[in-house]
Enzyme design. Structure first.
Site, mmCIF file in Angstrom:
data_model
loop_
_atom_site.group_PDB
_atom_site.id
_atom_site.type_symbol
_atom_site.label_atom_id
_atom_site.label_comp_id
_atom_site.label_asym_id
_atom_site.label_seq_id
_atom_site.Cartn_x
_atom_site.Cartn_y
_atom_site.Cartn_z
ATOM 1 N N PHE A 119 -7.225 22.018 -24.213
ATOM 2 C CA PHE A 119 -7.291 20.542 -24.532
ATOM 3 C C PHE A 119 -8.785 20.416 -23.493
ATOM 4 O O PHE A 119 -8.911 20.859 -22.292
ATOM 5 C CB PHE A 119 -6.281 19.889 -23.995
ATOM 6 C CG PHE A 119 -6.487 18.409 -24.177
ATOM 7 C CD1 PHE A 119 -6.748 17.783 -25.407
ATOM 8 C CD2 PHE A 119 -6.983 17.406 -23.158
ATOM 9 C CE1 PHE A 119 -7.011 16.619 -26.029
ATOM 10 C CE2 PHE A 119 -7.262 16.268 -23.407
ATOM 11 C CZ PHE A 119 -7.403 15.743 -24.656
ATOM 12 N N THR A 120 -9.483 19.415 -24.000
ATOM 13 C CA THR A 120 -10.963 19.042 -23.233
ATOM 14 C C THR A 120 -10.809 18.912 -21.700
ATOM 15 O O THR A 120 -11.462 19.689 -20.771
ATOM 16 C CB THR A 120 -11.442 17.990 -23.851
ATOM 17 O OG1 THR A 120 -10.584 16.678 -23.879
ATOM 18 C CG2 THR A 120 -11.926 18.057 -25.439
ATOM 19 N N ASP A 154 1.661 20.902 -20.289
ATOM 20 C CA ASP A 154 1.109 19.506 -20.287
ATOM 21 C C ASP A 154 2.165 18.868 -21.347
ATOM 22 O O ASP A 154 2.288 19.059 -22.389
ATOM 23 C CB ASP A 154 -0.012 19.901 -21.098
ATOM 24 C CG ASP A 154 -0.926 18.579 -21.265
ATOM 25 O OD1 ASP A 154 0.070 17.365 -21.218
ATOM 26 O OD2 ASP A 154 -1.873 18.530 -21.486
ATOM 27 N N PHE A 193 -18.576 15.123 -26.138
ATOM 28 C CA PHE A 193 -18.169 14.138 -27.501
ATOM 29 C C PHE A 193 -18.138 12.819 -26.858
ATOM 30 O O PHE A 193 -18.000 11.934 -27.750
ATOM 31 C CB PHE A 193 -16.778 14.853 -27.837
ATOM 32 C CG PHE A 193 -15.775 14.529 -26.728
ATOM 33 C CD1 PHE A 193 -15.600 15.845 -25.843
ATOM 34 C CD2 PHE A 193 -14.840 13.708 -26.520
ATOM 35 C CE1 PHE A 193 -14.790 15.982 -24.946
ATOM 36 C CE2 PHE A 193 -13.996 14.012 -25.692
ATOM 37 C CZ PHE A 193 -13.882 14.795 -24.846
ATOM 38 N N ARG A 253 -12.656 15.880 -33.603
ATOM 39 C CA ARG A 253 -12.117 16.970 -32.791
ATOM 40 C C ARG A 253 -12.544 18.612 -33.680
ATOM 41 O O ARG A 253 -11.834 18.921 -34.231
ATOM 42 C CB ARG A 253 -10.463 17.118 -32.935
ATOM 43 C CG ARG A 253 -9.874 15.710 -32.414
ATOM 44 C CD ARG A 253 -9.690 15.861 -30.848
ATOM 45 N NE ARG A 253 -11.102 15.797 -29.931
ATOM 46 C CZ ARG A 253 -11.048 15.154 -28.558
ATOM 47 N NH1 ARG A 253 -9.800 14.981 -27.854
ATOM 48 N NH2 ARG A 253 -12.162 15.113 -27.970
ATOM 49 N N TYR A 285 0.764 -1.256 0.061
ATOM 50 C CA TYR A 285 -0.080 -0.053 -0.059
ATOM 51 C C TYR A 285 0.926 1.381 -0.109
ATOM 52 O O TYR A 285 0.556 2.202 -0.631
ATOM 53 C CB TYR A 285 -0.999 -0.084 1.169
ATOM 54 C CG TYR A 285 -1.989 0.931 1.217
ATOM 55 C CD1 TYR A 285 -2.991 0.879 0.320
ATOM 56 C CD2 TYR A 285 -1.786 2.178 1.953
ATOM 57 C CE1 TYR A 285 -4.094 2.054 0.501
ATOM 58 C CE2 TYR A 285 -2.524 3.530 1.778
ATOM 59 C CZ TYR A 285 -3.689 3.354 0.925
ATOM 60 O OH TYR A 285 -4.811 4.228 0.733
ATOM 61 N N LYS A 331 0.558 8.461 -23.573
ATOM 62 C CA LYS A 331 0.908 8.576 -24.477
ATOM 63 C C LYS A 331 2.471 8.542 -24.841
ATOM 64 O O LYS A 331 2.814 7.443 -24.875
ATOM 65 C CB LYS A 331 0.621 10.296 -24.935
ATOM 66 C CG LYS A 331 -0.856 10.545 -25.241
ATOM 67 C CD LYS A 331 -1.428 10.622 -23.999
ATOM 68 C CE LYS A 331 -3.092 11.210 -24.439
ATOM 69 N NZ LYS A 331 -4.055 10.999 -23.194
HETATM 70 O O1 PLI Z 1 -6.476 10.519 -20.889
HETATM 71 P P1 PLI Z 1 -5.522 11.250 -19.817
HETATM 72 O O2 PLI Z 1 -6.676 11.550 -18.699
HETATM 73 O O3 PLI Z 1 -4.544 10.160 -19.485
HETATM 74 O O4 PLI Z 1 -4.948 12.636 -20.308
HETATM 75 C C1 PLI Z 1 -5.778 13.705 -20.403
HETATM 76 C C2 PLI Z 1 -4.969 14.423 -21.487
HETATM 77 C C3 PLI Z 1 -4.151 15.646 -21.061
HETATM 78 N N1 PLI Z 1 -3.508 16.415 -21.903
HETATM 79 C C4 PLI Z 1 -3.578 16.022 -23.365
HETATM 80 C C5 PLI Z 1 -2.743 16.949 -24.251
HETATM 81 C C6 PLI Z 1 -4.200 15.091 -23.542
HETATM 82 O O5 PLI Z 1 -4.079 14.688 -25.149
HETATM 83 C C7 PLI Z 1 -4.878 13.972 -22.907
HETATM 84 C C8 PLI Z 1 -5.688 13.211 -23.378
HETATM 85 N N2 PLI Z 1 -5.756 12.790 -24.837
HETATM 86 C C9 PLI Z 1 -6.525 11.656 -25.066
HETATM 87 C C10 PLI Z 1 -7.508 10.652 -24.413
HETATM 88 C C11 PLI Z 1 -6.624 12.043 -26.518
HETATM 89 O O6 PLI Z 1 -7.291 11.044 -27.217
HETATM 90 O O7 PLI Z 1 -5.939 12.726 -27.160
#
Ligand code: PLI
Length: 459
Positions: free
Chosen positions: A126-127, A217, A451, A384, A74, A260
């Site tokens: 970003f969303t 970011d 979306f 998008r 933990y 990513k």
């Molecule tokens: O999907 P998350 O929660 O691990 O990350 C959110 C997120 C933050 N910043 C940026 C630039 C992103 O591209 C992002 C998530 N992007 C997704 C899910 C995408 O399909 O682009």
């Protein structure tokens, strides 16, 4: 971009995952069931999944070996310390706060730094980032250069902050009313467009004078570094690893969706040199995510991220990654398909407004192309544009952003260039028969991040 000799992937395939090949009739039925929203398709009904590059990477044998070494204690598990060391070495930040994914990190960061009514200027929204800024009482203000909003503008660094816009905003709002600058790498909503190192230095210089923090970011920072290496004077002989370290040195901290760049299927983190931010963040992470040494992740996930961080800065890997994105984009350009230029780092973005100029914005051209592409070939892409942008908080009206795009997002180390050929042929076919694409009307609209769950019917 691509040289004369073929540059192949610096890895080989050890395990495969079968894909289902379906008929057009089957896909017509499935897209209807999914409310013409590609997010709502079952992945088993998708042939090539270009919905996102998020969490869809293929992990290496070394990462999978790390999975078996998960310390699931933990508190204080060894994998956290491995992750901390990897981030310290590769990103150069001292303090690390893990989170279950990027938006978990954004949530904690926004609550840590934003006071009610404050502003957060940034290089395009970003969303999830904007959502968490607003939930914490802040207001996002776009200060990206104008070229970022023009799909055909071939600026090499369309992700740059417009220094004059930022200065004017600081003058107008007052530095004390700015929570921090949200500075994104390889700006997703602009088409995966990088900022230059020169711009990063300028933003640092400007904000230092006011004591305003810069939070990157850094979700796709590695891909941003690649473009700096290729396009900015003085960087061609530097490694991605060196460029990344320099880039990070101009920020006070960052949030990262490890799904990513970091080549894993789940995870995220905040990293910073700011002790106060770190203290606030760990107080909040234990409320929302989990203890500060696991942040909502299993020990094995932390280990996979730690190992992925070392792999993501391999120059040959980054080269082959981005060359694959260019391979697809250049095929489309050759046939006259309108896409965002320059081609970005993680995806090829179709410009729906030039693809379907006759379709009214109210019929969501990008959403309509994404649905039609799935029906044509089983390739799943993502809207998008206006659906992603949502509604204006004050007027309740639909926001129609300048960019109305369909994203063909390339997962890392997953597909071959023959898969890119299949995708290109389908997009080209659709473009040739574009007058047959029907517009959509929204019949179910969630109140937030619509979306993901919205449903549509053909008009
Ligand atoms: O999907 P998350 O929660 O691990 O990350 C959110 C997120 C933050 N910043 C940026 C630039 C992103 O591209 C992002 C998530 N992007 C997704 C899910 C995408 O399909 O682009």
């Amino acid at each position: 971009m691509t040289g004369k000799r073929t540059f192949a992937e610096p890895y080989k395939i050890k395990m495969v995952e079968p894909l289902k090949i379906t008929t057009r009739e089957y896909r017509e039925e499935k897209i209807k069931e999914a409310g013409f929203n590609t997010f709502l398709l079952k992945s088993e009904d998708v042939y090539l999944d270009l919905l996102t590059d998020s969490g869809t990477s293929a992990m290496s044998d070394n990462q999978w070996a790390g999975i078996m070494l998960g310390d699931e204690a933990y508190s204080g598990g060894r994998n956290f310390y491995n992750l901390e060391k990897a981030i310290q070495e590769i990103y150069g930040f001292k303090y690390v706060v893990p989170a279950h994914q990027g938006r978990g990190a954004e949530h904690i960061l926004s609550l840590s730094l934003i006071k009610e009514g404050q502003f957060v200027p940034g290089n395009m929204y970003f969303t999830t980032t904007k959502e968490h800024i607003e939930r914490a009482g802040g207001n996002f203000v776009d200060v990206i250069i104008d070229e970022a909003h023009i799909p055909e503008a071939r600026h090499p660094f369309k992700g740059n902050v417009d220094i004059e816009k930022l200065q004017a905003f600081i003058d107008k709002a007052g530095a004390e009313n700015i929570a921090y600058i949200s500075y994104a790498s390889a700006v997703n909503m602009a088409g995966g467009q990088p900022f230059s190192m020169e711009n990063a230095r300028e933003v640092r210089k400007l904000t230092s004078g006011y004591g305003i923090k810069i939070i990157y970011d850094a979700t796709r920072a590695v891909e941003n570094c690649y473009f700096i290496k290729k396009r900015e004077r003085g960087y061609s002989d530097k490694s991605i690893r060196e460029i990344l370290l320099e880039m990070m040195s101009y920020a006070d901290g960052c949030t990262v969706s490890a799904k990513k760049d970091c080549l894993v299927n789940i995870g995220g983190f905040i990293a910073t040199n700011d002790e106060l931010l770190y203290q606030r963040a760990i107080e909040l992470v234990v409320v929302f995510e989990g203890l500060h040494t696991y942040g909502g992740l299993a020990g094995r996930d932390l280990e996979a991220i730690a190992r992925g961080i070392y792999e993501m800065v391999d120059d040959n890997y980054v080269e082959s990654r981005i060359r694959q994105v260019y391979y697809l984009g250049e095929r489309l350009l050759k046939e006259g398909v309108p896409i965002v230029e320059p081609i970005g780092g993680h995806a090829v973005f179709i410009d729906a407004l030039r693809f379907l100029p006759q379709m009214p914005r109210e019929q969501f051209p990008a959403q309509s192309i994404a649905a039609a592409l799935y029906v044509d070939s089983g390739v799943r892409s993502m809207e998008r544009g206006a659906v992603s942008a949502g509604r204006d908080k004050k007027t309740g009206e639909n926001i129609f952003p300048k960019l109305e795009l369909v994203r063909l997002t390339i997962p890392r180390r997953v597909y071959t260039n023959l898969h890119m050929d299949v995708t290109a042929e389908s997009v080209i076919e659709l473009y040739k028969n574009r007058e047959k694409i029907k517009g959509l009307k929204m019949v179910y609209e969630p109140r937030r991040l619509r979306f993901f769950l919205a449903r549509f019917e053909p008009v």
